[in-house]
Scaffold this motif. Sequence first.
Motif, PDB file in Angstrom:
ATOM      1  N   GLY A   1      18.616 -23.868 -85.989  1.00  0.00           N
ATOM      2  CA  GLY A   1      18.364 -25.234 -86.419  1.00  0.00           C
ATOM      3  C   GLY A   1      19.438 -25.813 -87.302  1.00  0.00           C
ATOM      4  O   GLY A   1      20.378 -25.120 -87.728  1.00  0.00           O
TER       5      GLY A   1
ATOM      6  N   PRO B   1      13.435 -20.396 -89.006  1.00  0.00           N
ATOM      7  CA  PRO B   1      14.707 -20.209 -88.297  1.00  0.00           C
ATOM      8  C   PRO B   1      15.286 -18.820 -88.500  1.00  0.00           C
ATOM      9  O   PRO B   1      15.114 -18.199 -89.553  1.00  0.00           O
TER      10      PRO B   1
ATOM     11  N   LEU C   1      20.016 -21.379 -89.903  1.00  0.00           N
ATOM     12  CA  LEU C   1      19.869 -22.812 -90.160  1.00  0.00           C
ATOM     13  C   LEU C   1      21.160 -23.346 -90.759  1.00  0.00           C
ATOM     14  O   LEU C   1      21.592 -22.899 -91.824  1.00  0.00           O
TER      15      LEU C   1
ATOM     16  N   TRP D   1      16.001 -28.399 -83.954  1.00  0.00           N
ATOM     17  CA  TRP D   1      15.999 -26.979 -83.649  1.00  0.00           C
ATOM     18  C   TRP D   1      15.947 -26.699 -82.161  1.00  0.00           C
ATOM     19  O   TRP D   1      15.544 -27.546 -81.363  1.00  0.00           O
TER      20      TRP D   1
END
Length: 324
Positions: A4, A42, A45, A320
Amino acid sequence: MLLGTWNLENLYRPGGPYGPKDKAAYETKLAALADGIRALGPGLLGVQEVGDPEALADLVGTVGGAWHAALSGHPDGRGIRVGVISRTPLEVLADTHAFPARLRPVQTDDSGTAVAESGRGFLAVETVTEAGPLRVAVAHLKSKLLSYPGGRFFPHDEGERARYGAYALYRRAAEATALRALADGLLAGDGRERDVAVLGDLNDEVQAATTQILLGPPGSEIGTPGFRAPDRGDAARLWNVAPLIPAEQRYSRINSGRRELIDHILTSHRLVHRVTAAGTGAGTEAGAEPGTPEEPRLPSVGADPAARRGEPGSDHAPVWVRIG
């Protein structure tokens, strides 16, 4: 794995000119961001608008669990920079803000000042996942929200507005070109075999010329008959996952009441064909899991970014993809 990107909106410790005014507001912001990250879950990220490196450490501590973090050493004039947090160890491959050698400096204001580097650095990292090495570049391109001499956010006249709009566009296009050059290095001419992603706040929509610069050779777009067909451009091409995001989720910011998707994930050929879902937000409003088609709930922002100083959470939704 869930991959993401999220603009955290002015992540500073309290007391400075840009962050929350007191500890209580700061802790409220951290709690809101941490809730979003936990809900998203995640593996890696990309983050933008990290003002204080210590603030990112505070956020990771609030989220809880074991994380690895890397930050660019090239912040802008407000001190904000890009970074990465990951569940797996990170190796920094590049931290750069220079324009490519053949790209001339671009004009930034009426005085003729020109720059040959991006306002914020680009960070490239590598981590090893269950599927093998993953290379990621994180960026935050020049904003469309215009500023004028003397700290103004409104022009004296339409001529000034048009000129400063052009200056911002010059910079964003040059920065996109520099980011594409970094992506070329990560792809190494072998995107059919390498997992590469470009994450970040590109400050423009999917079809904007600056965003399109990042894609590389045209063809094989998601949703076209050519997507599943091998193509000699596949080795150098990047795919924007935006068409895979459910239509009701396809925005990451609300600007003066208008929904915009300005935060993006672009992937290499090998990676895009393993995407199983894509979205924005984390479905936290109704306790939903990532992948549930639920609209992000965001504030509407205006021309003055200082208006939200100290507000909890972020004015952006995370974007994401889930990789199989």
